[in-house]
Enzyme design. Structure first.
Site, PDB file in Angstrom:
ATOM      1  N   HIS A  20       0.838  -1.204   0.000  1.00  0.00           N
ATOM      2  CA  HIS A  20       0.000   0.000   0.000  1.00  0.00           C
ATOM      3  C   HIS A  20       0.876   1.259   0.000  1.00  0.00           C
ATOM      4  O   HIS A  20       0.614   2.216  -0.722  1.00  0.00           O
ATOM      5  CB  HIS A  20      -0.873   0.076   1.277  1.00  0.00           C
ATOM      6  N   LYS A  44     -15.207  -7.587   7.111  1.00  0.00           N
ATOM      7  CA  LYS A  44     -13.887  -8.230   7.208  1.00  0.00           C
ATOM      8  C   LYS A  44     -13.431  -8.487   8.641  1.00  0.00           C
ATOM      9  O   LYS A  44     -12.340  -9.014   8.828  1.00  0.00           O
ATOM     10  CB  LYS A  44     -12.851  -7.353   6.506  1.00  0.00           C
ATOM     11  N   ARG A  93      -2.337  -6.168  -8.042  1.00  0.00           N
ATOM     12  CA  ARG A  93      -1.203  -7.019  -7.681  1.00  0.00           C
ATOM     13  C   ARG A  93      -0.964  -8.112  -8.708  1.00  0.00           C
ATOM     14  O   ARG A  93       0.142  -8.402  -9.081  1.00  0.00           O
ATOM     15  CB  ARG A  93      -1.446  -7.656  -6.301  1.00  0.00           C
ATOM     16  N   SER A 131      -3.026  -7.517   3.682  1.00  0.00           N
ATOM     17  CA  SER A 131      -3.097  -7.219   5.120  1.00  0.00           C
ATOM     18  C   SER A 131      -3.351  -8.510   5.901  1.00  0.00           C
ATOM     19  O   SER A 131      -2.789  -8.710   6.979  1.00  0.00           O
ATOM     20  CB  SER A 131      -4.210  -6.203   5.393  1.00  0.00           C
TER      21      SER A 131
HETATM   22  N1  COA Z   1      -0.203  -4.120  -1.567  1.00  0.00           N
HETATM   23  C1  COA Z   1      -0.520  -5.013  -0.623  1.00  0.00           C
HETATM   24  N2  COA Z   1      -1.775  -5.435  -0.396  1.00  0.00           N
HETATM   25  C2  COA Z   1      -2.735  -4.914  -1.161  1.00  0.00           C
HETATM   26  C3  COA Z   1      -2.485  -3.995  -2.170  1.00  0.00           C
HETATM   27  C4  COA Z   1      -1.144  -3.586  -2.361  1.00  0.00           C
HETATM   28  N3  COA Z   1      -0.801  -2.695  -3.289  1.00  0.00           N
HETATM   29  N4  COA Z   1      -3.638  -3.674  -2.769  1.00  0.00           N
HETATM   30  C5  COA Z   1      -4.585  -4.381  -2.142  1.00  0.00           C
HETATM   31  N5  COA Z   1      -4.037  -5.130  -1.182  1.00  0.00           N
HETATM   32  C6  COA Z   1      -4.721  -6.069  -0.297  1.00  0.00           C
HETATM   33  C7  COA Z   1      -5.476  -5.384   0.802  1.00  0.00           C
HETATM   34  O1  COA Z   1      -4.676  -5.257   1.971  1.00  0.00           O
HETATM   35  C8  COA Z   1      -6.628  -6.329   1.035  1.00  0.00           C
HETATM   36  O2  COA Z   1      -6.165  -7.350   1.901  1.00  0.00           O
HETATM   37  P1  COA Z   1      -7.159  -8.064   2.925  1.00  0.00           P
HETATM   38  O3  COA Z   1      -8.248  -8.673   2.099  1.00  0.00           O
HETATM   39  O4  COA Z   1      -6.298  -9.053   3.555  1.00  0.00           O
HETATM   40  O5  COA Z   1      -7.660  -6.979   3.852  1.00  0.00           O
HETATM   41  C9  COA Z   1      -6.877  -6.982  -0.325  1.00  0.00           C
HETATM   42  O6  COA Z   1      -5.699  -6.760  -1.058  1.00  0.00           O
HETATM   43  C10 COA Z   1      -8.039  -6.416  -1.075  1.00  0.00           C
HETATM   44  O7  COA Z   1      -7.821  -5.016  -1.246  1.00  0.00           O
HETATM   45  P2  COA Z   1      -8.989  -4.097  -1.817  1.00  0.00           P
HETATM   46  O8  COA Z   1      -9.600  -4.763  -3.010  1.00  0.00           O
HETATM   47  O9  COA Z   1      -8.457  -2.721  -1.991  1.00  0.00           O
HETATM   48  O10 COA Z   1     -10.085  -4.193  -0.694  1.00  0.00           O
HETATM   49  P3  COA Z   1     -10.206  -3.381   0.605  1.00  0.00           P
HETATM   50  O11 COA Z   1     -11.062  -4.145   1.546  1.00  0.00           O
HETATM   51  O12 COA Z   1      -8.885  -2.961   1.114  1.00  0.00           O
HETATM   52  O13 COA Z   1     -11.014  -2.074   0.113  1.00  0.00           O
HETATM   53  C11 COA Z   1     -12.889  -0.821  -0.796  1.00  0.00           C
HETATM   54  C12 COA Z   1     -12.248  -2.196  -0.587  1.00  0.00           C
HETATM   55  C13 COA Z   1     -13.005  -0.073   0.497  1.00  0.00           C
HETATM   56  C14 COA Z   1     -12.023  -0.005  -1.758  1.00  0.00           C
HETATM   57  C15 COA Z   1     -14.286  -1.053  -1.448  1.00  0.00           C
HETATM   58  O14 COA Z   1     -14.972  -2.042  -0.696  1.00  0.00           O
HETATM   59  C16 COA Z   1     -15.132   0.203  -1.481  1.00  0.00           C
HETATM   60  O15 COA Z   1     -14.925   1.055  -2.333  1.00  0.00           O
HETATM   61  N6  COA Z   1     -16.103   0.334  -0.540  1.00  0.00           N
HETATM   62  C17 COA Z   1     -16.968   1.498  -0.436  1.00  0.00           C
HETATM   63  C18 COA Z   1     -18.423   1.131  -0.750  1.00  0.00           C
HETATM   64  C19 COA Z   1     -18.720   1.340  -2.223  1.00  0.00           C
HETATM   65  O16 COA Z   1     -18.587   2.405  -2.768  1.00  0.00           O
HETATM   66  N7  COA Z   1     -19.125   0.234  -2.878  1.00  0.00           N
HETATM   67  C20 COA Z   1     -19.389   0.248  -4.278  1.00  0.00           C
HETATM   68  C21 COA Z   1     -18.113   0.063  -5.065  1.00  0.00           C
HETATM   69  S1  COA Z   1     -18.280  -1.215  -6.240  1.00  0.00           S
END
Ligand code: COA
Length: 172
Positions: A20, A44, A93, A131
């Site tokens: 991140h 989560k 990723r 994470s």
């Molecule tokens: N390096 C390391 N890990 C990474 C990464 C990177 N560059 N990018 C993503 N990851 C990991 C994250 O840590 C996360 O790990 P985890 O599942 O163990 O927690 C996983 O990859 C998934 O990441 P991401 O897809 O970004 O999910 P998120 O839970 O961190 O965030 C939101 C999701 C918040 C962006 C999304 O749910 C959202 O926009 N919510 C708001 C509601 C909304 O508007 N919904 C409609 C949209 S369709």
């Protein structure tokens, strides 16, 4: 042509990893302001509260003056509009991220066509990282050195009620 000055980098950040942070640093060079947006994401069952995740991110991003850390409730695009952001930044990723990210990007565009999602390729060092993986390693007593920014380590082990392990633990 409209300039893109404000971007949002959303996620759970439970906790922020080196992957991140790499995206944050690179995106902060592309935009005038980068808002790191911490989503509560109760589905989560997070380890850290939103307030703790914000505080850790603020500590980690202290040397990046154009990075701001906030939280939001509800739709990401609504938050982006409220903040005057034109762009959502997401990290990719591996190919396995693509379907889900495409679905989210297209949904967000459908909800709010003015906001563009851009994808940044994660540094190859961190393609395997998440994470959850960091939490599992720490929970099982392994070292997360290099997988999270240095400032995150003490927060992680303290939260898990463990001592910071010997750095050599993972090297066999
Ligand atoms: N390096 C390391 N890990 C990474 C990464 C990177 N560059 N990018 C993503 N990851 C990991 C994250 O840590 C996360 O790990 P985890 O599942 O163990 O927690 C996983 O990859 C998934 O990441 P991401 O897809 O970004 O999910 P998120 O839970 O961190 O965030 C939101 C999701 C918040 C962006 C999304 O749910 C959202 O926009 N919510 C708001 C509601 C909304 O508007 N919904 C409609 C949209 S369709």
């Amino acid at each position: 042509m409209t300039e893109c000055r404000i971007a949002i980098y959303p996620g759970s950040f439970d906790p922020v990893t080196s992957g991140h942070y790499d995206i944050i640093v690179r995106a902060s060079r592309l935009f005038e302001k980068l808002i790191v947006a911490v989503a509560p994401n109760p589905a989560k069952q997070p380890l850290f509260t939103v307030e703790e995740r914000i505080a850790i991110l603020q500590e980690v991003c202290a040397s990046l003056p154009n990075v701001q850390v906030e939280t939001f409730e509800g739709l990401l695009v609504d938050f982006a509009m409220k903040r005057g952001a034109q762009v959502i930044v997401k990290g990719l990723r591996a190919v396995s991220d693509f379907d889900y990210e495409l679905q989210m990007a297209l949904t967000n565009r459908r909800l709010c066509p003015q906001i563009e999602t851009i994808f940044m390729m994660t540094n190859s060092e961190y393609v395997f990282l998440s994470s959850s993986m960091v939490k599992e390693i720490a929970r099982l007593g392994g070292s997360v050195q290099g997988l999270v920014p240095k400032a995150v380590e003490p927060h992680l082990y303290r939260k898990l009620g463990r001592a910071v392990p010997n750095r050599e633990t993972n090297r066999g």
